[in-house]
Design a protein around this motif. Structure first.
Motif, PDB file in Angstrom:
ATOM      1  N   SER A  90     -22.827 -90.057 -38.199  1.00 42.77           N
ATOM      2  CA  SER A  90     -23.040 -91.633 -38.129  1.00 42.77           C
ATOM      3  C   SER A  90     -21.456 -92.467 -39.164  1.00 42.77           C
ATOM      4  CB  SER A  90     -24.047 -91.839 -38.877  1.00 42.77           C
ATOM      5  OG  SER A  90     -25.373 -91.579 -38.704  1.00 42.77           O
ATOM      6  N   LYS A  91     -20.621 -91.199 -39.403  1.00 41.92           N
ATOM      7  CA  LYS A  91     -19.593 -91.233 -40.009  1.00 41.92           C
ATOM      8  C   LYS A  91     -18.364 -91.972 -39.460  1.00 41.92           C
ATOM      9  CE  LYS A  91     -17.298 -87.021 -40.820  1.00 41.92           C
ATOM     10  NZ  LYS A  91     -17.042 -86.920 -39.939  1.00 41.92           N
ATOM     11  N   ASP A  92     -18.582 -91.716 -38.230  1.00 37.22           N
ATOM     12  CA  ASP A  92     -17.730 -92.562 -37.264  1.00 37.22           C
ATOM     13  C   ASP A  92     -18.088 -94.034 -37.407  1.00 37.22           C
ATOM     14  OD1 ASP A  92     -16.907 -89.719 -36.162  1.00 37.22           O
ATOM     15  OD2 ASP A  92     -17.894 -89.786 -34.538  1.00 37.22           O
ATOM     16  N   TYR A  93     -18.512 -94.278 -37.533  1.00 31.89           N
ATOM     17  CA  TYR A  93     -19.083 -95.562 -37.707  1.00 31.89           C
ATOM     18  C   TYR A  93     -18.570 -96.385 -38.903  1.00 31.89           C
ATOM     19  CZ  TYR A  93     -20.579 -94.237 -32.347  1.00 31.89           C
ATOM     20  OH  TYR A  93     -20.702 -94.527 -31.469  1.00 31.89           O
ATOM     21  N   SER A  94     -18.648 -95.577 -40.418  1.00 28.91           N
ATOM     22  CA  SER A  94     -18.762 -95.964 -41.504  1.00 28.91           C
ATOM     23  C   SER A  94     -17.399 -97.219 -41.275  1.00 28.91           C
ATOM     24  CB  SER A  94     -18.365 -95.006 -42.343  1.00 28.91           C
ATOM     25  OG  SER A  94     -17.017 -94.667 -42.187  1.00 28.91           O
ATOM     26  N   ASN A  95     -16.553 -97.152 -40.723  1.00 29.09           N
ATOM     27  CA  ASN A  95     -15.091 -97.899 -40.477  1.00 29.09           C
ATOM     28  C   ASN A  95     -15.366 -99.043 -40.037  1.00 29.09           C
ATOM     29  OD1 ASN A  95     -14.584 -96.884 -37.679  1.00 29.09           O
ATOM     30  ND2 ASN A  95     -11.968 -97.552 -38.389  1.00 29.09           N
TER      31      ASN A  95
END
Ligand SMILES: Cc1cc2nc3c(=O)[nH]c(=O)nc-3n(C[C@H](O)[C@H](O)[C@H](O)COP(=O)(O)O)c2cc1C
Length: 358
Positions: A90-95
């Motif tokens: 999910s952190k791939d999408y944090s930006n």
């Protein structure tokens, strides 16, 4: 509205970065041998991370059958299947948490539901199509009993068109290419786009063989209309053609009509469907996929609060969604034909009498 079909009906659930996704298939006749290995092999054709032409997200897409089967055969009750998500990041999408990706469904989902599930697009992610492939495999198993067969492959990528359609070759190709002569150029186009942090579109061709004559309802559940609905319902599909499709609007009746002989039609411009009803010929579809919306270049967008921003996406995405879309289109075709086969059974009183009186 997560269900499709009338008599052979499936419902999907789950999100890209949720715990699991899956489907419930209802209306499958009892007594069908449910070959689990076949269902898994269909999912393996669609699963991500197999080659450099696909997203780097690796998922086993291992399917578990929860219900509707006893001693290897269907029981006539709902078949529930689940696939657990294993490789979510999910952190791939944090930006992009607060921004809408151009070309994706982020903007419309947010405005419809007021919720921004930024983790891979949530339900709008094509990860959901794994569930359609599992359901489609059950449809194929049922239709195999009638001799109906399904094939698919890539006919075009980035404008590079196949001239031959070899469905057996496509099964072995890393990009499901139908034309071995065009495969290298098509692969190169995908890698060129990927290296440029961009994406490419493509066309999938689906072939249905041995579908019985008479499938499809003549008014509001026409075979061509429902196939088009099923194909357009696949993520990133922007157009569908049946048979000669758009080309037929440019040809003459004398060229477009398929002449009829005692042993069948002499050509197949119609793509196997006349008046919304299958004519027994091969059913041929061309399914047009747009380029993957998630690209890794600087783009202009707005945030959830309306502020204009420039952003660059990170993460893992398919450079050409048509490649993995190929088996999805084939599966949706099988789901439509399975529904049509069951719906067609009551079309004449003779057929009804045969069933009840033998
Ligand atoms: C098999 C498959 C894989 C896909 N993978 C991606 C992906 O990795 N990244 C992405 O942005 N879109 C991907 N898509 C497309 C999006 O899901 C789709 O463009 C998005 O939901 C917006 O819907 P629309 O293009 O139909 O309007 C994929 C589509 C398919 C069929």
């Amino acid at each position: 509205m997560n269900s499709f079909g009338i008599r052979f009906r499936f419902t999907t659930f789950g999100e890209s970065h949720g715990k699991a996704l899956g489907c419930v298939v209802d209306g499958v006749p009892a007594g069908l041998e449910l070959d689990e290995a076949f269902i898994q092999s269909e999912l393996d054709r669609r699963k991500p991370g197999k080659t450099k032409f696909e997203t780097a997200r690796k998922e086993d897409d291992a399917v578990e059958i929860l219900s509707g089967v006893f001693e290897g055969k269907t029981t006539g009750t709902p078949i529930a299947m689940v696939i657990f998500n294993k490789n979510q990041k999910s952190k791939d999408y944090s930006n992009i948490k607060d921004v809408f990706r151009p070309g994706h469904a982020d903007f419309t989902y947010f405005h419809k539901y007021g919720i921004r599930d930024y983790r891979g697009g949530g339900r709008s992610s094509a990860r959901e199509t794994a569930a359609r492939v599992a359901a489609g495999a059950v449809a194929k198993l049922m239709l195999k009993e009638l001799g109906v067969e399904f094939f698919s492959g890539i006919s075009e990528i980035d404008g590079i068109e196949a001239e031959n359609f070899d469905y057996e070759y496509a099964k072995k190709s890393e990009i499901f290419a139908l034309d071995s002569q065009m495969e290298a150029a098509q692969k190169e186009a995908v890698l060129r786009a990927k290296n440029a942090h961009d994406s490419v579109g493509g066309v999938v061709r689906v072939l249905i063989k041995n579908a019985p004559v008479g499938l499809g309802e003549p008014m509001y559940y026409k075979l061509d209309a429902v196939l088009a609905d099923a194909m357009m319902g696949i993520n990133a599909v922007k157009a569908v053609e049946i048979g000669d499709g758009c080309l037929s609007s440019k040809s003459r009746g004398s060229q477009n009509n398929d002449q009829i002989r005692s042993n069948g039609f002499t050509s197949n411009h119609a793509g196997g469907i006349l008046g919304g009803i299958g004519n027994g010929e091969d059913i041929v579809l061309n399914v047009y996929f747009k380029p993957t919306p998630s690209i890794f270049q600087k783009q202009h967008t707005i945030t959830t609060s309306g502020e204009e921003v420039d952003f660059e996406l990170k993460g893992r995405h398919d450079p050409c969604v048509a490649i993995r879309g190929s088996v999805v289109a084939e599966s949706m075709a099988a789901l439509v034909i399975a529904d049509m086969v069951l719906l067609n059974m009551g079309r004449t009183i003779e057929g009804v009498k045969n069933y009840y009186k033998g």
